[in-house]
Motif scaffolding. Sequence first.
Motif, PDB file in Angstrom:
ATOM      1  N   ALA A  24      26.613 -12.779   4.777  1.00 26.50           N
ATOM      2  CA  ALA A  24      27.787 -11.916   4.961  1.00 26.50           C
ATOM      3  C   ALA A  24      29.284 -12.600   4.918  1.00 26.50           C
ATOM      4  N   LEU A  25      30.003 -12.031   4.516  1.00 25.52           N
ATOM      5  CA  LEU A  25      31.448 -12.596   4.147  1.00 25.52           C
ATOM      6  C   LEU A  25      32.332 -11.686   4.246  1.00 25.52           C
ATOM      7  N   ALA A  26      33.645 -12.238   4.343  1.00 27.27           N
ATOM      8  CA  ALA A  26      35.026 -11.411   3.920  1.00 27.27           C
ATOM      9  C   ALA A  26      35.946 -12.435   3.335  1.00 27.27           C
ATOM     10  N   ILE A  27      36.741 -11.756   2.188  1.00 30.13           N
ATOM     11  CA  ILE A  27      37.784 -12.392   1.605  1.00 30.13           C
ATOM     12  C   ILE A  27      39.203 -11.862   1.713  1.00 30.13           C
ATOM     13  N   THR A  28      39.925 -12.515   2.345  1.00 30.11           N
ATOM     14  CA  THR A  28      41.525 -12.394   2.526  1.00 30.11           C
ATOM     15  C   THR A  28      42.231 -13.271   2.019  1.00 30.11           C
ATOM     16  N   GLY A  29      43.122 -12.848   1.279  1.00 28.04           N
ATOM     17  CA  GLY A  29      43.901 -13.734   0.525  1.00 28.04           C
ATOM     18  C   GLY A  29      43.345 -14.837  -0.249  1.00 28.04           C
ATOM     19  N   ASP A  30      43.577 -16.143   0.276  1.00 24.30           N
ATOM     20  CA  ASP A  30      42.911 -17.333  -0.417  1.00 24.30           C
ATOM     21  C   ASP A  30      41.724 -17.738   0.366  1.00 24.30           C
ATOM     22  N   GLU A  31      41.281 -16.891   1.451  1.00 19.43           N
ATOM     23  CA  GLU A  31      40.267 -17.584   2.217  1.00 19.43           C
ATOM     24  C   GLU A  31      39.155 -16.545   2.403  1.00 19.43           C
ATOM     25  N   MET A  32      37.999 -17.119   2.415  1.00 22.82           N
ATOM     26  CA  MET A  32      36.815 -16.629   2.510  1.00 22.82           C
ATOM     27  C   MET A  32      36.043 -17.064   3.972  1.00 22.82           C
ATOM     28  N   ILE A  33      35.779 -15.866   4.691  1.00 16.96           N
ATOM     29  CA  ILE A  33      34.953 -16.231   6.186  1.00 16.96           C
ATOM     30  C   ILE A  33      33.774 -15.835   5.761  1.00 16.96           C
ATOM     31  N   VAL A  34      32.692 -16.951   6.058  1.00 20.62           N
ATOM     32  CA  VAL A  34      31.258 -16.682   6.051  1.00 20.62           C
ATOM     33  C   VAL A  34      30.900 -16.283   7.397  1.00 20.62           C
ATOM     34  N   TYR A  35      30.163 -15.347   7.688  1.00 26.19           N
ATOM     35  CA  TYR A  35      29.797 -14.961   9.088  1.00 26.19           C
ATOM     36  C   TYR A  35      28.354 -15.062   9.421  1.00 26.19           C
ATOM     37  N   HIS A  36      27.280 -14.923   8.223  1.00 28.45           N
ATOM     38  CA  HIS A  36      25.980 -15.173   8.676  1.00 28.45           C
ATOM     39  C   HIS A  36      25.345 -15.036   7.370  1.00 28.45           C
ATOM     40  N   THR A  37      24.162 -15.740   7.613  1.00 34.75           N
ATOM     41  CA  THR A  37      23.115 -15.938   6.347  1.00 34.75           C
ATOM     42  C   THR A  37      21.834 -15.591   7.274  1.00 34.75           C
TER      43      THR A  37
END
Length: 100
Positions: free
Chosen positions: A29-42
């Motif tokens: 699970a992830l989210a992309i905002t601008g030039d960043e990717m936040i990875v929350y959970h695998t």
Amino acid sequence: MEELKLNLDARNQGAFVVTENGEQLGEMALAITGDEMIVYHTEVVPQAEGRGLAKQLLNAMVSYAKANHLKVIPLCPYVHAQFKRHPQDFEDIWKKNEDE
């Protein structure tokens, strides 16, 4: 044979998903905002553990981040552990916080 793809919604939130015969075996699970990717959970389902699926998800995420010039914020314990274990492999995409 497993299939791995990225599913994103209109707000750039979603997951890399690995499936086999239409059944989801794992996701990152992830989210992309601008030039960043936040990875929350695998997560990999128990019956598919030990097949290297988490590593496949990690490799797909890293390839995507590099191709799209994204910095990764690894909030997911698995991803964070891999980044810390092999910093040379992720130096160009890892957005570290101040205490790392």
